[in-house]
Design an enzyme around this catalytic site. Sequence first.
Site, PDB file in Angstrom:
ATOM      1  N   ASP A   9      11.963   3.130 -14.461  1.00  0.00           N
ATOM      2  CA  ASP A   9      12.690   4.156 -15.095  1.00  0.00           C
ATOM      3  C   ASP A   9      13.517   4.958 -13.912  1.00  0.00           C
ATOM      4  OD1 ASP A   9      10.967   5.829 -13.580  1.00  0.00           O
ATOM      5  OD2 ASP A   9      10.175   6.877 -15.360  1.00  0.00           O
ATOM      6  N   CYS A  43       7.913   3.565 -11.790  1.00  0.00           N
ATOM      7  CA  CYS A  43       8.325   4.794 -12.195  1.00  0.00           C
ATOM      8  C   CYS A  43       7.765   5.922 -11.311  1.00  0.00           C
ATOM      9  CB  CYS A  43       7.571   4.929 -13.709  1.00  0.00           C
ATOM     10  SG  CYS A  43       5.954   5.203 -13.706  1.00  0.00           S
ATOM     11  N   THR A 102       4.769   7.545 -10.898  1.00  0.00           N
ATOM     12  CA  THR A 102       3.709   7.173 -10.105  1.00  0.00           C
ATOM     13  C   THR A 102       3.253   5.747 -10.402  1.00  0.00           C
ATOM     14  OG1 THR A 102       2.544   7.542 -12.460  1.00  0.00           O
ATOM     15  CG2 THR A 102       2.893   9.845 -10.841  1.00  0.00           C
ATOM     16  N   HIS A 155      -8.430 -10.647  -7.731  1.00  0.00           N
ATOM     17  CA  HIS A 155      -9.628 -10.243  -8.674  1.00  0.00           C
ATOM     18  C   HIS A 155      -9.057 -10.015  -9.931  1.00  0.00           C
ATOM     19  CE1 HIS A 155     -12.852  -8.858  -5.419  1.00  0.00           C
ATOM     20  NE2 HIS A 155     -12.060 -10.070  -4.960  1.00  0.00           N
ATOM     21  N   HIS A 158     -14.262 -14.651 -11.297  1.00  0.00           N
ATOM     22  CA  HIS A 158     -12.955 -13.852 -11.904  1.00  0.00           C
ATOM     23  C   HIS A 158     -12.565 -14.393 -13.052  1.00  0.00           C
ATOM     24  CE1 HIS A 158     -13.434 -11.274  -8.138  1.00  0.00           C
ATOM     25  NE2 HIS A 158     -13.433 -12.541  -7.562  1.00  0.00           N
TER      26      HIS A 158
HETATM   27  C1  RB5 Z   1       9.189  10.471 -15.106  1.00  0.00           C
HETATM   28  O1  RB5 Z   1       9.613  12.129 -15.069  1.00  0.00           O
HETATM   29  C2  RB5 Z   1       8.009  10.426 -14.801  1.00  0.00           C
HETATM   30  O2  RB5 Z   1       6.909  11.051 -15.717  1.00  0.00           O
HETATM   31  C3  RB5 Z   1       7.470   8.961 -15.034  1.00  0.00           C
HETATM   32  O3  RB5 Z   1       8.567   8.046 -14.055  1.00  0.00           O
HETATM   33  C4  RB5 Z   1       6.225   8.535 -14.644  1.00  0.00           C
HETATM   34  O4  RB5 Z   1       5.814   9.019 -13.504  1.00  0.00           O
HETATM   35  C5  RB5 Z   1       5.191   8.406 -15.561  1.00  0.00           C
HETATM   36  O5  RB5 Z   1       4.109   7.736 -15.460  1.00  0.00           O
END
Ligand code: RB5
Length: 154
Positions: free
Chosen positions: A8, A66, A68, A99, A134
């Site tokens: 994203d 993204c 996180t 794993h 595994h």
């Molecule tokens: C976008 O603002 C953010 O929420 C997205 O990139 C992500 O971190 C969601 O898991």
Amino acid sequence: MRIAAGSDHAGFELKELLVSYLEAQGHEVADLGTTNGVDSVDYPDFGAAVARAVVSGDADLGVCACGTGIGIAIAANKIPGARAAVIHDVTTAKLAREHNHANVVCLGGRTTGTATATDALAAFLAATPERGRHDKRIEKLRDLDGSSTKGDPQ
Ligand code: RB5
């Protein structure tokens, strides 16, 4: 390898960096977007697209980013046959492959530095799925989503 990549807006810069890294290493990369870090887009669209490319066999592995790595991993894991792992470093990357037989890795553009992310991706690509105990666990994962051997080129 043929690698599908997607992010994203929050993962865009990291995705671009990782795509460049992969191409420099000789991999064939299908960049499924997004195309810039300015316009807000929805991570489920890109996580699903990458996972579908892997499960269909169009790609051997997937790389997602993204903010996180979490949201895009949740999305990728909705596609039967995808085993998407959020990786943070060399250790989690290596173990995700060895794993968990992860076929998609997800990183956070807002949480993981670029050098750590690149090292982690390199470790993931260098690792080999371990068999034995595994395999039985991966088989149970497949049973949970009814995916048979989809997404398993290795
Ligand atoms: C976008 O603002 C953010 O929420 C997205 O990139 C992500 O971190 C969601 O898991």
